[in-house]
Design a protein around this motif. Structure first.
Motif, short mmCIF file in Angstrom:
data_model
loop_
_atom_site.label_atom_id
_atom_site.label_comp_id
_atom_site.label_asym_id
_atom_site.label_seq_id
_atom_site.Cartn_x
_atom_site.Cartn_y
_atom_site.Cartn_z
N GLU A 153 0.84 -1.20 0.00
CA GLU A 153 0.00 0.00 0.00
C GLU A 153 0.87 1.25 0.00
N LEU A 154 1.89 1.26 0.87
CA LEU A 154 2.80 2.40 0.93
C LEU A 154 3.56 2.54 -0.39
N ALA A 155 3.95 1.41 -0.98
CA ALA A 155 4.66 1.45 -2.26
C ALA A 155 3.77 2.05 -3.36
N ALA A 156 2.48 1.72 -3.34
CA ALA A 156 1.56 2.30 -4.32
C ALA A 156 1.44 3.81 -4.13
N LEU A 157 1.37 4.25 -2.87
CA LEU A 157 1.33 5.69 -2.60
C LEU A 157 2.64 6.35 -3.04
N SER A 158 3.75 5.64 -2.89
CA SER A 158 5.04 6.17 -3.30
C SER A 158 5.08 6.36 -4.81
N VAL A 159 4.52 5.42 -5.56
CA VAL A 159 4.44 5.58 -7.02
C VAL A 159 3.61 6.81 -7.36
N MET A 160 2.52 7.03 -6.61
CA MET A 160 1.67 8.20 -6.84
C MET A 160 2.45 9.49 -6.61
N SER A 161 3.22 9.56 -5.52
CA SER A 161 3.88 10.80 -5.13
C SER A 161 5.26 10.98 -5.72
N HIS A 162 5.96 9.88 -6.01
CA HIS A 162 7.35 9.96 -6.44
C HIS A 162 7.61 9.13 -7.70
N GLY A 163 6.58 8.91 -8.50
CA GLY A 163 6.70 8.04 -9.67
C GLY A 163 7.64 8.55 -10.74
N ASP A 164 8.00 9.83 -10.69
CA ASP A 164 8.97 10.35 -11.66
C ASP A 164 10.39 9.87 -11.36
N ASP A 165 10.58 9.29 -10.17
CA ASP A 165 11.85 8.68 -9.81
C ASP A 165 11.79 7.23 -10.27
N ILE A 166 12.58 6.87 -11.28
CA ILE A 166 12.48 5.54 -11.86
C ILE A 166 12.81 4.44 -10.86
N SER A 167 13.62 4.74 -9.84
CA SER A 167 13.96 3.71 -8.85
C SER A 167 12.74 3.34 -8.02
N VAL A 168 11.80 4.27 -7.83
CA VAL A 168 10.55 3.97 -7.11
C VAL A 168 9.70 3.02 -7.93
N VAL A 169 9.56 3.31 -9.22
CA VAL A 169 8.76 2.46 -10.10
C VAL A 169 9.40 1.08 -10.21
N ARG A 170 10.71 1.04 -10.36
CA ARG A 170 11.40 -0.24 -10.50
C ARG A 170 11.24 -1.09 -9.25
N ALA A 171 11.34 -0.48 -8.07
CA ALA A 171 11.18 -1.23 -6.82
C ALA A 171 9.77 -1.80 -6.73
N PHE A 172 8.79 -0.99 -7.12
CA PHE A 172 7.41 -1.47 -7.04
C PHE A 172 7.18 -2.64 -7.99
N ILE A 173 7.61 -2.50 -9.23
CA ILE A 173 7.41 -3.57 -10.22
C ILE A 173 8.14 -4.84 -9.78
N SER A 174 9.37 -4.69 -9.28
CA SER A 174 10.13 -5.86 -8.84
C SER A 174 9.45 -6.54 -7.66
N ALA A 175 8.82 -5.75 -6.79
CA ALA A 175 8.17 -6.32 -5.59
C ALA A 175 6.98 -7.19 -5.95
N LEU A 176 6.39 -7.00 -7.12
CA LEU A 176 5.23 -7.80 -7.52
C LEU A 176 5.55 -9.30 -7.52
N GLU A 177 6.80 -9.63 -7.79
CA GLU A 177 7.22 -11.04 -7.80
C GLU A 177 7.00 -11.70 -6.45
N TYR A 178 7.06 -10.92 -5.38
CA TYR A 178 7.05 -11.49 -4.04
C TYR A 178 5.67 -11.42 -3.39
N LEU A 179 4.69 -10.87 -4.11
CA LEU A 179 3.33 -10.81 -3.58
C LEU A 179 2.57 -12.07 -3.98
N PRO A 180 1.58 -12.46 -3.20
CA PRO A 180 0.74 -13.60 -3.61
C PRO A 180 0.15 -13.35 -4.99
N ASP A 181 -0.08 -14.44 -5.72
CA ASP A 181 -0.54 -14.32 -7.10
C ASP A 181 -1.80 -13.48 -7.23
N ASP A 182 -2.71 -13.58 -6.26
CA ASP A 182 -3.96 -12.82 -6.37
C ASP A 182 -3.79 -11.36 -5.95
#
Length: 292
Positions: A153-182
């Motif tokens: 949830e915090l990562a999604a808010l971070s994309v909203m507020s700091h999404g112009d920083d590519i490292s924020v977007v990359r961290a969020f996308i990479s984290a999807l691997e570790y979330l449950p499939d649903d």
């Protein structure tokens, strides 16, 4: 009518109500820990007035005997009528649950957050409401994959507020691997709906070009090349496309030679630096300044 951004922010708290408690704790608002947390009815009444319906109401402690209550309100613009409504929400909920009440206001932009942070005077002597406010300044840039996976949830808010920083977007996308499939596709769509145009384009390019599972309709349609490439090569292509996307969105011309040079780069650190520079660059040459 509520906007998609409003509804998405509200869902983050409704789907995991403990997130409201965590946001209060981030503001150093004393809320009891290690107790049940749940979403309850948001139908409040302070008779003889009309029924009141804040966005989300969360209680901490036993459902029928809470020890703290949180009104979560999504506020996207300054609204004089809302300054009248917020104290009513707090008072009506306090009458209903008979425990401390926090009004937590989530504001996507700084100006609205500053407005919401101003104390609200009421006609009831001694009752001045000071809301807990979460704006861009209170949302940290989440750049670590582990943190993004642990706090989506915090990562999604971070994309909203700091999404112009590519490292924020990359961290969020990479984290999807570790979330449950649903959960992974759900949080991807949350972040995508909250993101700026630049961040959305970067997210699309990353999903298109890597070997990560495909979660968005856009990625399903265009995904394919990364599956046949090595993981590092796919990441490099995604980073390069992200650089070009940022330049395109900012209407900065890119020659064919420069486009080829960027796309052929496989140095992830260099591509990351180019992406950071692209956010403020006035020409493609600004990307390559002092490059060896």
């Amino acid at each position: 009518m509520p906007s998609p951004q409003h509804d998405t922010l509200n869902l983050l708290f409704r789907n995991r109500p403990r997130f409201a408690l965590e946001m209060c704790q981030a503001l150093r608002i004393p809320v009891p820990e290690d107790l049940p947390v749940q979403v309850v009815s948001n139908e409040l009444n302070d008779r003889p007035s009309i029924d009141l319906h804040p966005d989300t109401v969360v209680t901490v402690g036993p459902r029928h005997h809470p020890v703290h209550a949180i009104v979560v309100e999504i506020q996207q613009r300054q609204d004089a009528a809302k300054r009248v409504a917020l104290p009513r929400y707090a008072a009506a909920l306090w009458l209903q649950v008979n425990c401390p009440v926090t009004v937590l206001v989530i504001c996507p932009d700084r100006r609205t957050a500053d407005w919401a942070a101003e104390p609200i005077d009421t006609s009831l002597p001694g009752f001045q409401l000071k809301c807990g406010v979460i704006g861009p300044a209170e949302i940290p840039p989440v750049t670590k994959v582990a943190q993004a996976a642990e706090h989506p949830e915090l990562a999604a808010l971070s994309v909203m507020s700091h999404g112009d920083d590519i490292s924020v977007v990359r961290a969020f996308i990479s984290a999807l691997e570790y979330l449950p499939d649903d959960h992974a596709p759900q949080y991807y769509e949350y972040a995508y709906r909250l993101a700026s145009e630049v961040a959305r384009r970067v997210m699309e390019e990353m999903m298109e070009s890597t070997t990560w599972p495909v979660y968005s309709p856009f990625a399903r349609q265009h995904y394919g090349r990364g599956r046949e490439e090595g993981r590092e090569e796919g990441r490099a292509e995604g980073e390069a496309r992200a650089v070009l996307t940022i330049l395109e969105v900012r209407n900065i011309p890119v020659s064919e030679d420069d486009r080829t040079f960027i796309m052929e780069c496989t140095n992830l650190e260099r591509l990351d630096e180019w992406a950071r520079r692209a956010v403020t660059a006035t020409s493609v040459a600004d990307l390559f300044t002092e490059e060896s």
